[in-house]
Design a protein around this motif. Structure first.
Motif, PDB file in Angstrom:
ATOM      1  N   PHE A  28       0.828  -1.211   0.000  1.00 45.06           N
ATOM      2  CA  PHE A  28       0.000   0.000   0.000  1.00 45.06           C
ATOM      3  C   PHE A  28       0.862   1.261   0.000  1.00 45.06           C
ATOM      4  O   PHE A  28       0.506   2.267  -0.618  1.00 45.06           O
ATOM      5  CB  PHE A  28      -0.988  -0.004   1.166  1.00 45.06           C
ATOM      6  N   GLY A  29       2.010   1.206   0.677  1.00 42.34           N
ATOM      7  CA  GLY A  29       2.940   2.332   0.626  1.00 42.34           C
ATOM      8  C   GLY A  29       3.467   2.550  -0.777  1.00 42.34           C
ATOM      9  O   GLY A  29       3.574   3.690  -1.255  1.00 42.34           O
ATOM     10  N   LEU A  30       3.779   1.462  -1.454  1.00 41.11           N
ATOM     11  CA  LEU A  30       4.240   1.548  -2.839  1.00 41.11           C
ATOM     12  C   LEU A  30       3.151   2.139  -3.736  1.00 41.11           C
ATOM     13  O   LEU A  30       3.427   2.995  -4.588  1.00 41.11           O
ATOM     14  CB  LEU A  30       4.652   0.162  -3.341  1.00 41.11           C
ATOM     15  N   GLY A  31       1.918   1.701  -3.510  1.00 38.66           N
ATOM     16  CA  GLY A  31       0.795   2.258  -4.279  1.00 38.66           C
ATOM     17  C   GLY A  31       0.647   3.755  -4.059  1.00 38.66           C
ATOM     18  O   GLY A  31       0.422   4.517  -5.013  1.00 38.66           O
ATOM     19  N   LYS A  32       0.780   4.194  -2.833  1.00 39.24           N
ATOM     20  CA  LYS A  32       0.688   5.628  -2.538  1.00 39.24           C
ATOM     21  C   LYS A  32       1.832   6.389  -3.201  1.00 39.24           C
ATOM     22  O   LYS A  32       1.644   7.472  -3.749  1.00 39.24           O
ATOM     23  CB  LYS A  32       0.682   5.881  -1.032  1.00 39.24           C
ATOM     24  N   TRP A  33       3.028   5.844  -3.154  1.00 33.17           N
ATOM     25  CA  TRP A  33       4.202   6.457  -3.782  1.00 33.17           C
ATOM     26  C   TRP A  33       3.919   6.710  -5.273  1.00 33.17           C
ATOM     27  O   TRP A  33       4.172   7.787  -5.795  1.00 33.17           O
ATOM     28  CB  TRP A  33       5.400   5.529  -3.593  1.00 33.17           C
ATOM     29  N   ILE A  34       3.363   5.701  -5.934  1.00 38.03           N
ATOM     30  CA  ILE A  34       3.053   5.819  -7.360  1.00 38.03           C
ATOM     31  C   ILE A  34       1.914   6.819  -7.575  1.00 38.03           C
ATOM     32  O   ILE A  34       1.976   7.667  -8.480  1.00 38.03           O
ATOM     33  CB  ILE A  34       2.721   4.441  -7.957  1.00 38.03           C
ATOM     34  N   ASP A  35       0.866   6.751  -6.741  1.00 34.24           N
ATOM     35  CA  ASP A  35      -0.256   7.696  -6.850  1.00 34.24           C
ATOM     36  C   ASP A  35       0.192   9.141  -6.667  1.00 34.24           C
ATOM     37  O   ASP A  35      -0.393  10.057  -7.243  1.00 34.24           O
ATOM     38  CB  ASP A  35      -1.343   7.372  -5.816  1.00 34.24           C
ATOM     39  N   ASP A  36       1.226   9.342  -5.859  1.00 41.90           N
ATOM     40  CA  ASP A  36       1.745  10.696  -5.630  1.00 41.90           C
ATOM     41  C   ASP A  36       2.618  11.185  -6.783  1.00 41.90           C
ATOM     42  O   ASP A  36       3.199  12.269  -6.715  1.00 41.90           O
ATOM     43  CB  ASP A  36       2.543  10.746  -4.320  1.00 41.90           C
ATOM     44  N   GLY A  37       2.715  10.384  -7.845  1.00 36.96           N
ATOM     45  CA  GLY A  37       3.433  10.815  -9.031  1.00 36.96           C
ATOM     46  C   GLY A  37       4.884  10.394  -9.109  1.00 36.96           C
ATOM     47  O   GLY A  37       5.606  10.792 -10.022  1.00 36.96           O
ATOM     48  N   HIS A  38       5.332   9.581  -8.169  1.00 38.13           N
ATOM     49  CA  HIS A  38       6.719   9.126  -8.194  1.00 38.13           C
ATOM     50  C   HIS A  38       6.866   7.919  -9.115  1.00 38.13           C
ATOM     51  O   HIS A  38       5.904   7.226  -9.418  1.00 38.13           O
ATOM     52  CB  HIS A  38       7.193   8.748  -6.790  1.00 38.13           C
ATOM     53  N   VAL A  39       8.077   7.686  -9.502  1.00 37.44           N
ATOM     54  CA  VAL A  39       8.412   6.538 -10.345  1.00 37.44           C
ATOM     55  C   VAL A  39       9.272   5.584  -9.526  1.00 37.44           C
ATOM     56  O   VAL A  39      10.146   6.014  -8.773  1.00 37.44           O
ATOM     57  CB  VAL A  39       9.183   7.007 -11.607  1.00 37.44           C
ATOM     58  N   VAL A  40       9.009   4.298  -9.691  1.00 36.30           N
ATOM     59  CA  VAL A  40       9.804   3.295  -8.986  1.00 36.30           C
ATOM     60  C   VAL A  40      10.979   2.917  -9.870  1.00 36.30           C
ATOM     61  O   VAL A  40      10.803   2.506 -11.014  1.00 36.30           O
ATOM     62  CB  VAL A  40       8.963   2.043  -8.658  1.00 36.30           C
ATOM     63  N   SER A  47      17.200   2.332  -2.035  1.00 37.66           N
ATOM     64  CA  SER A  47      17.580   3.370  -1.066  1.00 37.66           C
ATOM     65  C   SER A  47      16.610   3.468   0.102  1.00 37.66           C
ATOM     66  O   SER A  47      16.908   4.096   1.108  1.00 37.66           O
ATOM     67  CB  SER A  47      17.675   4.732  -1.766  1.00 37.66           C
ATOM     68  N   GLY A  48      15.433   2.847  -0.029  1.00 38.70           N
ATOM     69  CA  GLY A  48      14.452   2.902   1.053  1.00 38.70           C
ATOM     70  C   GLY A  48      13.635   4.180   1.063  1.00 38.70           C
ATOM     71  O   GLY A  48      12.954   4.468   2.042  1.00 38.70           O
ATOM     72  N   SER A  49      13.690   4.941  -0.023  1.00 38.95           N
ATOM     73  CA  SER A  49      12.957   6.211  -0.053  1.00 38.95           C
ATOM     74  C   SER A  49      11.479   6.039  -0.400  1.00 38.95           C
ATOM     75  O   SER A  49      10.700   6.963  -0.228  1.00 38.95           O
ATOM     76  CB  SER A  49      13.618   7.173  -1.045  1.00 38.95           C
ATOM     77  N   ILE A  50      11.078   4.868  -0.853  1.00 39.90           N
ATOM     78  CA  ILE A  50       9.682   4.625  -1.216  1.00 39.90           C
ATOM     79  C   ILE A  50       8.845   4.474   0.053  1.00 39.90           C
ATOM     80  O   ILE A  50       9.249   3.786   0.996  1.00 39.90           O
ATOM     81  CB  ILE A  50       9.551   3.369  -2.100  1.00 39.90           C
ATOM     82  N   THR A  51       7.684   5.099   0.062  1.00 35.75           N
ATOM     83  CA  THR A  51       6.764   4.977   1.192  1.00 35.75           C
ATOM     84  C   THR A  51       6.448   3.503   1.442  1.00 35.75           C
ATOM     85  O   THR A  51       6.092   2.780   0.516  1.00 35.75           O
ATOM     86  CB  THR A  51       5.452   5.741   0.906  1.00 35.75           C
ATOM     87  N   GLY A  52       6.598   3.061   2.674  1.00 39.44           N
ATOM     88  CA  GLY A  52       6.280   1.680   3.031  1.00 39.44           C
ATOM     89  C   GLY A  52       7.384   0.681   2.753  1.00 39.44           C
ATOM     90  O   GLY A  52       7.195  -0.518   2.951  1.00 39.44           O
ATOM     91  N   SER A  53       8.545   1.158   2.291  1.00 39.81           N
ATOM     92  CA  SER A  53       9.618   0.216   1.947  1.00 39.81           C
ATOM     93  C   SER A  53      10.082  -0.601   3.155  1.00 39.81           C
ATOM     94  O   SER A  53      10.575  -1.723   2.995  1.00 39.81           O
ATOM     95  CB  SER A  53      10.798   0.946   1.305  1.00 39.81           C
ATOM     96  N   ALA A  54       9.900  -0.069   4.349  1.00 37.62           N
ATOM     97  CA  ALA A  54      10.272  -0.828   5.551  1.00 37.62           C
ATOM     98  C   ALA A  54       9.464  -2.122   5.642  1.00 37.62           C
ATOM     99  O   ALA A  54       9.956  -3.133   6.163  1.00 37.62           O
ATOM    100  CB  ALA A  54      10.054   0.012   6.800  1.00 37.62           C
ATOM    101  N   GLY A  55       8.238  -2.115   5.135  1.00 41.46           N
ATOM    102  CA  GLY A  55       7.415  -3.322   5.144  1.00 41.46           C
ATOM    103  C   GLY A  55       8.053  -4.457   4.367  1.00 41.46           C
ATOM    104  O   GLY A  55       8.022  -5.609   4.796  1.00 41.46           O
TER     105      GLY A  55
END
Length: 154
Positions: A28-40, A47-55
């Motif tokens: 879900f963190g990854l989904g939010k990251w993408i919804d916010d316009g970021h690219v994976v 680097s762990g900068s993606i929302t929810g990457s700790a999961g």
């Protein structure tokens, strides 16, 4: 030993719940990251900068280290706990955990195996919960102190 066996069986079941929670957090963190316009990219994923990457990290560490360790300890405990069927149940849990780790690693190359990874997780949860529940709450009859006949002194 019986209590330790029960605790470790239930800990494995709890770990399956933790695994489900942390992977959901990661996805879900990854989904939010993408919804916010970021690219994976490989760089920001590593680097762990993606929302929810700790999961994802917690899921990997728990799944590859902690759960297998708990399953091995449970099997060792089962050898000494004298629980009817205890070795069988602990061995089945360890087998399911080995399959789970293999499926988790192979799913990176063959994503369709991810479905089996989820199904196996449910099997681990169920078998571990049943193994813990099956432990008798009292000592077996042969380990109880012998009762003294009435009227005699010890």
């Amino acid at each position: 030993m019986r209590t330790a066996y029960r605790v470790f069986a239930y800990l494995i079941a709890v770990e399956v719940v933790v695994q489900a929670a942390v992977i959901a957090y990661g996805v879900f963190g990854l989904g939010k990251w993408i919804d916010d316009g970021h690219v994976v990219t490989k760089h920001n994923a590593d680097s762990g900068s993606i929302t929810g990457s700790a999961g994802f990290v917690i899921h990997a560490v728990n799944g590859e280290l902690l759960v297998p360790l708990l399953a091995i300890v449970l099997l060792i405990l089962s050898l000494f706990a004298r629980i009817p069927g205890g070795v069988k149940w602990a061995g089945l849990i360890l087998l399911l955990v080995v399959v789970q780790v293999a499926l988790g690693l192979l799913s990176h190359a063959v994503p369709g195996l991810g479905a089996l990874h989820g199904i196996d997780a449910l099997a681990i949860f169920g078998v571990a919960a049943v193994a813990g529940y099956r432990v008798p709450r009292h000592r077996p009859a042969d380990s109880r102190p012998a009762e003294q006949p009435s009227g005699t002194r010890v």
